[in-house]
Write an enzyme that holds these catalytic residues in place. Sequence first.
Site, PDB file in Angstrom:
ATOM      1  N   GLY A 235       0.281  -4.883  -4.874  1.00 40.62           N
ATOM      2  CA  GLY A 235       2.056  -5.810  -5.264  1.00 40.62           C
ATOM      3  C   GLY A 235       1.658  -6.013  -6.599  1.00 40.62           C
ATOM      4  N   SER A 236       1.902  -6.726  -7.189  1.00 41.99           N
ATOM      5  CA  SER A 236       2.504  -7.447  -8.367  1.00 41.99           C
ATOM      6  C   SER A 236       1.395  -8.198  -9.453  1.00 41.99           C
ATOM      7  CB  SER A 236       3.708  -7.381  -9.403  1.00 41.99           C
ATOM      8  OG  SER A 236       3.994  -8.218  -8.178  1.00 41.99           O
ATOM      9  N   GLU A 257      -4.690  -5.907  -4.066  1.00 41.25           N
ATOM     10  CA  GLU A 257      -4.196  -4.179  -4.968  1.00 41.25           C
ATOM     11  C   GLU A 257      -2.757  -4.411  -5.773  1.00 41.25           C
ATOM     12  OE1 GLU A 257      -6.185  -1.769  -4.183  1.00 41.25           O
ATOM     13  OE2 GLU A 257      -7.403  -2.000  -2.458  1.00 41.25           O
ATOM     14  N   CYS A 291       1.075   2.602  -9.851  1.00 45.04           N
ATOM     15  CA  CYS A 291       0.371   1.177 -10.585  1.00 45.04           C
ATOM     16  C   CYS A 291      -1.190   2.170 -10.928  1.00 45.04           C
ATOM     17  CB  CYS A 291      -0.881   0.458  -9.000  1.00 45.04           C
ATOM     18  SG  CYS A 291      -1.309   1.843  -7.440  1.00 45.04           S
TER      19      CYS A 291
END
Length: 490
Positions: A235-236, A257, A291
């Site tokens: 995620g962020s 990640e 991403c």
Amino acid sequence: MASEMGTIVTTHFINGEWTLPGGPTFPVVNPFNGELVAEAAAGGATEAAAAVAAAAASFPAWADMTPGARQRLFLRAADIVERRTEELVHLMAVEGGASRAFSTFQIRLSAAMLRQAASWGYLPAGDVLRSDTPGRIAMVTRKPLGVVAGFTPWNGAFYLAWRTFLLPMAFGNTTVIKPSELAPRSAGLIHAEILEEAGFPAGSFNVVTHAPGEAASIADVFFESPAVRCINFTGSDKTARILGERAGRALKRMVLELGGFNPVIILEDADLAESIRAVTFGAFLHQGQVCMNSRKVYVARSIHDEFVSGLADRVRALKMGDPTDPEVIIGPLIDDRAVDQIEVRVRDALDRGATLVTGGTREGRVYAPTILTHVPPDAICTTGADETFGPLLVVDQFDDPEVALRDAQDTPYGLSASIMTRDRARGLEMAQRFDAGIVHVNAPTMASEAALPVGGVKDSGWGRSGYYAVEDFTELRMTTMSSEPGRYPF
Ligand code: NAD
């Protein structure tokens, strides 16, 4: 999963069973037209605790399963993924706004990863080491951790959820997944259906969904449960910072990640047509919500104008609209917040004097793929300090490739980068000096393959996919055996 009057009602998947419908739910809507896609179960701490308990109970048997038995399950799951392709393509379109190009890309990667993981059980499980103590041998063996709890994002959800589940499970861990509330089926529940059909044992994987704003109670259970030995988060970086602090307090291993800025450097001798194709794909696949999408291109000054004009022509030709149309490449952004972010950043750059080459318009949540040049260095979208998660690409020009190489790394992120050049040795040499988890020479920043280790450095996180995930999801046990009496100092 149940269907009431045509509306899909999803439930949690715990200990091999779908929980009964009837509890609180929340709506999941199609980002393109706002239509209701499903009513999903709004779970919390109770369901998360039950799922962790189920995963913990199933761990010993799953960890001890023979490689051959596990292999059969993974191979069956890969076949099911392929068989359900059309249904999956539709699901990813209506839940996450994914074009057919992007959903089929994910399906291919997912099936490939399942098939690769199917063989990992046969790889060496450790080493036998020599000892300086006479009569002693030492063994180092890789052991699974226990329960791995996963957070999945809404974007690229189908493939990334496999990565969250499958990598830990391939090394003998059991899992509990908390999918993104924006795409609970494609980020976890559909995987439960597939693994259930493939015959995975009850409790080896579990999925608990939650309403928007309710993730914290599930996260609390993950962090506080001694059975959970690792948190696998995609995620962020903003959310990762919140969860990372908690992982630190709980002394839990965490795999991260996260996002990226993903520059492309195009040297003077690059194949221009190939560079245009690679950048179009790398920047605008899934309308810039991956991403690894390219956010900024550095082009040699002598070819800049030709590159920008060719890129703009190709980008303008991308069909926009409803992603259930197989011809559409640019679908909607996931929600209004995402559209606002792009609008604010494009406006900010234009107000500071940037040139709009193409794009800058919207129709509903479909934002036209946008290219900006001559962007002043202080514009938000060009600093590299914060990921712009949408179809916005900045093109800059350089005289000295060394300066481009330096500037392209001037970002807290370090996920993916590309260098385009016909001088492959030079490209490779520059790639070795690039501080990122992934550097491609003559390929887009989005050039993923199931077997290759994807992961970042710096604020893009850590952890790697493919077989290299063995480092993240196993721990080493050192065992010694002595066949002679010891020599002791007292
Ligand atoms: P996000 O950080 O908002 O959410 C990710 C997950 O965390 C979701 O399951 C969400 O429900 C959960 N979450 C959010 N806030 C939480 C909180 N306070 N407590 C507990 N859980 C919480 O990210 P997103 O918008 O779903 O995904 C997009 C981001 O993910 C982008 O930054 C993108 O670059 C990144 N990403 C990285 C990779 C990679 O492999 N490196 C892959 C896909 C996405």
